[in-house]
Write a protein that holds these residues in place. Structure first.
Motif, PDB file in Angstrom:
ATOM      1  N   MET A 287      29.626 -21.792   8.245  1.00  0.00           N
ATOM      2  CA  MET A 287      30.775 -22.454   8.862  1.00  0.00           C
ATOM      3  C   MET A 287      31.990 -21.538   8.787  1.00  0.00           C
ATOM      4  N   ARG A 288      32.757 -21.536   9.861  1.00  0.00           N
ATOM      5  CA  ARG A 288      33.875 -20.606   9.992  1.00  0.00           C
ATOM      6  C   ARG A 288      35.122 -21.320  10.474  1.00  0.00           C
ATOM      7  N   TRP A 289      36.266 -20.857  10.007  1.00  0.00           N
ATOM      8  CA  TRP A 289      37.558 -21.276  10.543  1.00  0.00           C
ATOM      9  C   TRP A 289      38.198 -20.068  11.240  1.00  0.00           C
ATOM     10  N   TYR A 290      38.675 -20.324  12.446  1.00  0.00           N
ATOM     11  CA  TYR A 290      39.401 -19.323  13.212  1.00  0.00           C
ATOM     12  C   TYR A 290      40.789 -19.881  13.529  1.00  0.00           C
ATOM     13  N   ARG A 291      41.656 -19.006  13.969  1.00  0.00           N
ATOM     14  CA  ARG A 291      42.954 -19.452  14.472  1.00  0.00           C
ATOM     15  C   ARG A 291      43.388 -18.569  15.633  1.00  0.00           C
ATOM     16  N   GLN A 292      44.212 -19.146  16.486  1.00  0.00           N
ATOM     17  CA  GLN A 292      44.740 -18.405  17.614  1.00  0.00           C
ATOM     18  C   GLN A 292      46.215 -18.733  17.763  1.00  0.00           C
ATOM     19  N   ALA A 293      47.030 -17.716  17.578  1.00  0.00           N
ATOM     20  CA  ALA A 293      48.476 -17.860  17.744  1.00  0.00           C
ATOM     21  C   ALA A 293      48.841 -17.553  19.201  1.00  0.00           C
TER      22      ALA A 293
ATOM     23  N   ARG B 201      42.007 -14.836  19.234  1.00  0.00           N
ATOM     24  CA  ARG B 201      41.478 -15.674  18.170  1.00  0.00           C
ATOM     25  C   ARG B 201      40.975 -14.787  17.030  1.00  0.00           C
ATOM     26  N   GLU B 202      41.288 -15.162  15.795  1.00  0.00           N
ATOM     27  CA  GLU B 202      40.873 -14.361  14.658  1.00  0.00           C
ATOM     28  C   GLU B 202      40.170 -15.228  13.617  1.00  0.00           C
TER      29      GLU B 202
ATOM     30  N   ALA C  86      49.511 -21.508  14.357  1.00  0.00           N
ATOM     31  CA  ALA C  86      48.421 -21.240  15.301  1.00  0.00           C
ATOM     32  C   ALA C  86      47.649 -22.529  15.543  1.00  0.00           C
ATOM     33  N   VAL C  87      46.757 -22.487  16.511  1.00  0.00           N
ATOM     34  CA  VAL C  87      45.752 -23.533  16.661  1.00  0.00           C
ATOM     35  C   VAL C  87      44.536 -23.099  15.847  1.00  0.00           C
ATOM     36  N   TYR C  88      44.063 -23.989  15.009  1.00  0.00           N
ATOM     37  CA  TYR C  88      42.938 -23.691  14.122  1.00  0.00           C
ATOM     38  C   TYR C  88      41.673 -24.359  14.644  1.00  0.00           C
ATOM     39  N   TYR C  89      40.593 -23.587  14.670  1.00  0.00           N
ATOM     40  CA  TYR C  89      39.300 -24.044  15.157  1.00  0.00           C
ATOM     41  C   TYR C  89      38.223 -23.789  14.116  1.00  0.00           C
ATOM     42  N   CYS C  90      37.211 -24.629  14.113  1.00  0.00           N
ATOM     43  CA  CYS C  90      36.030 -24.306  13.316  1.00  0.00           C
ATOM     44  C   CYS C  90      34.876 -23.990  14.262  1.00  0.00           C
ATOM     45  N   ASN C  91      33.878 -23.332  13.712  1.00  0.00           N
ATOM     46  CA  ASN C  91      32.680 -23.017  14.479  1.00  0.00           C
ATOM     47  C   ASN C  91      31.547 -22.724  13.512  1.00  0.00           C
ATOM     48  N   ALA C  92      30.370 -22.505  14.037  1.00  0.00           N
ATOM     49  CA  ALA C  92      29.192 -22.322  13.196  1.00  0.00           C
ATOM     50  C   ALA C  92      28.221 -21.345  13.825  1.00  0.00           C
ATOM     51  N   ASN C  93      27.520 -20.603  12.983  1.00  0.00           N
ATOM     52  CA  ASN C  93      26.411 -19.770  13.441  1.00  0.00           C
ATOM     53  C   ASN C  93      25.472 -19.534  12.281  1.00  0.00           C
ATOM     54  N   ARG C  94      24.406 -18.782  12.521  1.00  0.00           N
ATOM     55  CA  ARG C  94      23.408 -18.558  11.483  1.00  0.00           C
ATOM     56  C   ARG C  94      23.614 -17.254  10.731  1.00  0.00           C
ATOM     57  N   ASP C  95      24.390 -16.344  11.329  1.00  0.00           N
ATOM     58  CA  ASP C  95      24.554 -15.008  10.762  1.00  0.00           C
ATOM     59  C   ASP C  95      25.879 -14.900  10.027  1.00  0.00           C
TER      60      ASP C  95
ATOM     61  N   VAL D  21      27.768 -13.470  16.078  1.00  0.00           N
ATOM     62  CA  VAL D  21      26.703 -13.745  17.036  1.00  0.00           C
ATOM     63  C   VAL D  21      26.221 -15.191  16.893  1.00  0.00           C
ATOM     64  N   GLY D  22      26.096 -15.873  18.026  1.00  0.00           N
ATOM     65  CA  GLY D  22      25.533 -17.209  18.007  1.00  0.00           C
ATOM     66  C   GLY D  22      26.516 -18.333  17.787  1.00  0.00           C
ATOM     67  N   LEU D  23      27.820 -18.058  17.974  1.00  0.00           N
ATOM     68  CA  LEU D  23      28.795 -19.134  17.848  1.00  0.00           C
ATOM     69  C   LEU D  23      28.555 -20.202  18.906  1.00  0.00           C
ATOM     70  N   GLN D  24      28.979 -21.419  18.596  1.00  0.00           N
ATOM     71  CA  GLN D  24      28.802 -22.569  19.485  1.00  0.00           C
ATOM     72  C   GLN D  24      30.018 -22.712  20.416  1.00  0.00           C
ATOM     73  N   ASP D  25      29.966 -23.698  21.270  1.00  0.00           N
ATOM     74  CA  ASP D  25      31.132 -24.013  22.102  1.00  0.00           C
ATOM     75  C   ASP D  25      32.283 -24.472  21.215  1.00  0.00           C
ATOM     76  N   TRP D  26      33.495 -24.154  21.627  1.00  0.00           N
ATOM     77  CA  TRP D  26      34.664 -24.453  20.817  1.00  0.00           C
ATOM     78  C   TRP D  26      35.127 -25.897  20.992  1.00  0.00           C
ATOM     79  N   GLY D  27      35.701 -26.448  19.933  1.00  0.00           N
ATOM     80  CA  GLY D  27      36.339 -27.750  20.012  1.00  0.00           C
ATOM     81  C   GLY D  27      37.779 -27.616  20.478  1.00  0.00           C
ATOM     82  N   GLN D  28      38.543 -28.689  20.305  1.00  0.00           N
ATOM     83  CA  GLN D  28      39.924 -28.702  20.771  1.00  0.00           C
ATOM     84  C   GLN D  28      40.883 -28.020  19.801  1.00  0.00           C
ATOM     85  N   GLY D  29      40.478 -27.891  18.572  1.00  0.00           N
ATOM     86  CA  GLY D  29      41.349 -27.282  17.575  1.00  0.00           C
ATOM     87  C   GLY D  29      42.415 -28.240  17.077  1.00  0.00           C
TER      88      GLY D  29
END
Length: 121
Positions: A34-40, A45-46, A92-101, A106-114
């Motif tokens: 599980m990952r948290w990203y943000r985009q100012a 997005r970082e 920033a707007v903060y988003y979460c996402n998920a992948n296996r690696d 690689v393999g991130l899912q579609d983004w939510g609204q943040g």
């Protein structure tokens, strides 16, 4: 269908704290990083923080190290981001996402609204 619902953002003064939540569904939560990203505004997005599937390993961007803590609750399929000593540059707007690696995006899912975090006096 994979879905992320981020919440907990808001307006906070510099030095303040917030805890973000991300409720995930549509995949086997316990098997994913599980990952948290943000985009100012005007920036790319970082990645802010990530946590492995078991919850025992976490890493942070240098800019938030020592101030943010990522955690996960497998029973609730939810990942959290505890943010303290907030700075205006954390806005920033903060988003979460998920992948296996764990070691790549690689393999991130579609983004939510943040969820919007604004740090301002």
């Amino acid at each position: 269908q994979v879905q992320f619902v981020e919440s907990g953002g808001g307006l906070v003064q510099p030095g303040g704290s917030l805890t973000l939540s991300c409720a995930a569904s549509g995949f086997t939560f316990s098997r994913f990083v599980m990952r948290w990203y943000r985009q100012a505004p005007g920036k790319e997005r970082e990645l802010v923080a990530k946590i492995n599937s078991a919850g025992g390993i976490a890493d942070y961007a240098d800019s938030v190290k020592g101030r943010f803590v990522i955690s996960r609750n497998t029973l609730r399929s939810t990942v959290y981001l505890q943010m303290s000593s907030l700075k205006p540059e954390d806005t920033a707007v903060y988003y979460c996402n998920a992948n296996r690696d764990y070691y790549s995006d690689v393999g991130l899912q579609d983004w939510g609204q943040g969820t919007q975090v604004t740090v301002s006096s």
